[in-house]
Scaffold this active site. Structure first.
Site, PDB file in Angstrom:
ATOM      1  N   SER A  28      -8.845 -23.901  -1.248  1.00  0.00           N
ATOM      2  CA  SER A  28      -8.038 -24.845  -2.018  1.00  0.00           C
ATOM      3  C   SER A  28      -6.660 -24.315  -2.370  1.00  0.00           C
ATOM      4  CB  SER A  28      -8.776 -25.231  -3.305  1.00  0.00           C
ATOM      5  OG  SER A  28     -10.019 -25.823  -3.024  1.00  0.00           O
ATOM      6  N   SER A  38     -11.620 -25.146  -9.069  1.00  0.00           N
ATOM      7  CA  SER A  38     -11.539 -24.512  -7.749  1.00  0.00           C
ATOM      8  C   SER A  38     -11.588 -22.992  -7.872  1.00  0.00           C
ATOM      9  CB  SER A  38     -10.249 -24.911  -7.040  1.00  0.00           C
ATOM     10  OG  SER A  38     -10.220 -26.283  -6.741  1.00  0.00           O
ATOM     11  N   ASP A  39     -12.335 -22.354  -6.962  1.00  0.00           N
ATOM     12  CA  ASP A  39     -12.334 -20.900  -6.873  1.00  0.00           C
ATOM     13  C   ASP A  39     -11.057 -20.429  -6.182  1.00  0.00           C
ATOM     14  OD1 ASP A  39     -14.887 -21.123  -7.863  1.00  0.00           O
ATOM     15  OD2 ASP A  39     -15.893 -20.494  -6.022  1.00  0.00           O
ATOM     16  N   ASP A  41     -10.280 -18.168  -3.172  1.00  0.00           N
ATOM     17  CA  ASP A  41     -11.047 -17.669  -2.025  1.00  0.00           C
ATOM     18  C   ASP A  41     -10.258 -16.591  -1.296  1.00  0.00           C
ATOM     19  OD1 ASP A  41     -13.325 -19.574  -2.140  1.00  0.00           O
ATOM     20  OD2 ASP A  41     -11.756 -21.054  -1.803  1.00  0.00           O
ATOM     21  N   GLU A  80     -14.111 -15.959  -5.124  1.00  0.00           N
ATOM     22  CA  GLU A  80     -15.069 -15.813  -4.041  1.00  0.00           C
ATOM     23  C   GLU A  80     -14.439 -14.872  -3.027  1.00  0.00           C
ATOM     24  OE1 GLU A  80     -17.161 -18.392  -0.493  1.00  0.00           O
ATOM     25  OE2 GLU A  80     -16.915 -19.321  -2.459  1.00  0.00           O
ATOM     26  N   LYS A 196     -12.313 -31.137  -0.095  1.00  0.00           N
ATOM     27  CA  LYS A 196     -13.437 -31.971  -0.513  1.00  0.00           C
ATOM     28  C   LYS A 196     -12.986 -33.362  -0.935  1.00  0.00           C
ATOM     29  CE  LYS A 196     -16.341 -28.110  -1.980  1.00  0.00           C
ATOM     30  NZ  LYS A 196     -16.879 -27.355  -3.131  1.00  0.00           N
ATOM     31  N   TYR A 222     -14.159 -33.759  -9.542  1.00  0.00           N
ATOM     32  CA  TYR A 222     -13.586 -32.588  -8.875  1.00  0.00           C
ATOM     33  C   TYR A 222     -12.097 -32.445  -9.190  1.00  0.00           C
ATOM     34  CZ  TYR A 222     -11.878 -29.814  -4.882  1.00  0.00           C
ATOM     35  OH  TYR A 222     -11.253 -28.880  -4.083  1.00  0.00           O
TER      36      TYR A 222
END
Length: 252
Positions: A28, A38-39, A41, A80, A196, A222
């Site tokens: 994201s 949102s993580d 990443d 993550e 998403k 979301y």
């Protein structure tokens, strides 16, 4: 880069030293659609296996740097972090092997004494395929130089193989599972990876109105537009999940 990303990158450098070949930001944060939950990443490539001391040191650092789920406004985001060995990426075996994974869904186990060990999983294959498409380097060569081009047959196989585990974890993670199913449907149909919320926008016109409203609720939650409460939506969630699963399988 945010201070949190810089801190994580510094930890990777300090702990892994010259065996660290590259670090990429993906997901994201790269798509420009970083949402409230949102993580961040990160994907790193190493020259060789991690030692036990490196594995433990990196875990300790990430437990400190990563925010707990759910993220709080103005606080640290969830991280993550996935590490892959260069030799594993060169072979493009299925499913892909990850040398180390950190995510907030694993925190309870880590705090109880578990250690992040190498794993093979269809999800790793999907992460690599998407990262090859959109990742940007924070350190090292571009994604097209070190990340493999995942064959479409592996992408499609990974989507099918990941379905049971995804559906099995729907309770308590309804929003994420429904949106991930929509994204799988989009990828299975077009070969493209999208966010998403973009996948939901694509899927909604193709769904009956009562199920479309459930997916739109997941999309809006979301995006942080409404409270994320699924307590009264169990039947609708299961019905939509079954429909999306069938569409994914048919598209495959």
């Amino acid at each position: 880069m945010s201070e949190q990303i810089q801190t994580a990158l510094a930890a990777l450098h300090n702990i892994l030293g010259d065996m660290l070949l590259a670090v990429y930001l993906h997901g994201s944060a790269v798509s420009g659609r970083l949402q409230p939950q949102s993580d961040i990443d990160l994907l790193a490539i190493t020259e060789r296996d991690l030692t036990e001391d490196q594995r433990d040191g990196l875990l300790t650092a990430l437990l400190r740097i990563s925010g707990r789920h759910p993220a709080t406004a103005g606080g640290a985001r969830c991280l993550e972090v996935m590490l892959f060995r260069r030799s594993d990426l060169a072979r493009t075996a299925y499913p892909a092997r990850a040398e180390f994974i950190y995510g907030e869904w694993l925190r309870d186990g880590f705090e109880a004494g578990e250690r992040p060990m190498p794993t093979r999983d269809p999800e790793h294959t999907l992460v690599l395929a998407q990262a090859r498409q959109d990742a940007i380097p924070l350190f090292g060569a571009g994604a097209d130089k070190l990340l493999p081009e995942i064959p479409q047959k592996h992408v499609r196989r990974a989507i099918g193989d990941a379905l049971p585990a995804l559906l099995g974890g729907i309770h308590g993670d309804e929003r994420n599972v429904l949106l991930t199913l929509a994204r799988m449907w989009r990828t299975a149909s077009t070969g493209e990876f999208v966010t998403k919320d973009a996948a939901a926008v694509w899927a909604i016109p193709q769904i009956q109105s009562r199920d479309a409203s459930t997916l739109d609720y997941a999309r809006r939650a979301y995006l942080g537009e409404l409270a994320d409460d699924w307590s009264s939506r169990s039947d609708a969630t299961q019905r939509l999940a079954a429909y999306l699963r069938d569409q994914v399988i048919e598209s495959l």
